[in-house]
Design a protein around this motif. Structure first.
Motif, PDB file in Angstrom:
ATOM      1  N   TYR A  88     -29.236  15.016  48.910  1.00 32.29           N
ATOM      2  CA  TYR A  88     -28.254  14.734  49.900  1.00 32.29           C
ATOM      3  C   TYR A  88     -26.805  14.305  49.082  1.00 32.29           C
ATOM      4  O   TYR A  88     -25.714  14.128  49.721  1.00 32.29           O
ATOM      5  N   LEU A  93     -24.894  19.130  47.934  1.00 26.24           N
ATOM      6  CA  LEU A  93     -24.898  19.549  49.242  1.00 26.24           C
ATOM      7  C   LEU A  93     -23.742  20.188  49.838  1.00 26.24           C
ATOM      8  O   LEU A  93     -23.777  21.479  50.395  1.00 26.24           O
ATOM      9  N   THR A 146     -34.297  17.250  59.410  1.00 16.04           N
ATOM     10  CA  THR A 146     -33.444  16.146  59.821  1.00 16.04           C
ATOM     11  C   THR A 146     -31.984  16.585  60.068  1.00 16.04           C
ATOM     12  O   THR A 146     -30.940  15.921  60.188  1.00 16.04           O
ATOM     13  N   ARG A 197     -29.906  17.912  57.490  1.00 13.09           N
ATOM     14  CA  ARG A 197     -29.071  17.770  56.385  1.00 13.09           C
ATOM     15  C   ARG A 197     -28.113  18.710  55.955  1.00 13.09           C
ATOM     16  O   ARG A 197     -27.134  18.511  55.539  1.00 13.09           O
ATOM     17  N   LYS A 208     -28.996  11.729  65.100  1.00 16.20           N
ATOM     18  CA  LYS A 208     -27.511  11.688  64.349  1.00 16.20           C
ATOM     19  C   LYS A 208     -26.482  12.373  65.222  1.00 16.20           C
ATOM     20  O   LYS A 208     -26.782  12.964  65.969  1.00 16.20           O
TER      21      LYS A 208
END
Length: 153
Positions: free
Chosen positions: A2, A7, A30, A32, A60
């Motif tokens: 993360y 990333l 999720t 990312r 999210k």
């Protein structure tokens, strides 16, 4: 994974590879990687086996806008064709046999528009069929250009 230093370059690479085209993530989790790509205005879809992971993604910002299909990345199909199909980080190791990994690669190729690309990356030293005596490289990254969307048995 993360950490922005990890990333951001991955998102930059995939966005450049897609060149504005649709992107599919196998094992979207999720979000990312998918959510930062979508935040750049790219159309992102995904396959995910875990309903709780999808629930987390949907909570999210932007997660409710992504097209997600629940299923096994080795066999589940998303509608349409994609400029890029990818598996991030160690997602390939969720498939426990070489046969399942091969089906996943074939499934990725079947999602691609002719001439487009798929990418996978893993830092795992062991894949199905490897052993401690014969490990794969410590950090493996592959980008493959598909010549067609058909696969040969």
């Amino acid at each position: 994974m993360y950490d922005p230093s990890v990333l951001d370059p991955a998102v930059d690479f995939l966005a450049d590879l897609a060149a504005g085209g649709r992107i599919a993530e196998f094992a979207i989790g999720t979000g990312r990687v998918a959510l930062p790509l979508a935040a750049r205005g790219l159309e992102v879809a995904g396959i995910e086996f875990s309903a709780p992971m999808i629930d987390e993604l949907r909570r999210k910002d932007g997660g409710a806008d992504l097209e997600i299909v629940i299923g096994d990345m080795a066999t589940t199909r998303l509608p349409g064709e994609f400029a890029v199909v990818f598996l991030a980080y160690n997602a390939i190791t969720c498939l426990l046999t070489q046969e399942a990994q091969l089906r996943c690669f074939e499934n990725a190729a079947a999602h691609l528009a002719p001439g487009e690309r798929w990418s996978w990356r893993s830092s795992s030293r062991h894949y199905a069929g490897s052993s401690p005596a014969r490990p794969t490289s410590p950090s493996t990254s592959r980008t493959t250009t598909s010549a067609s969307t058909s696969s040969t048995p």
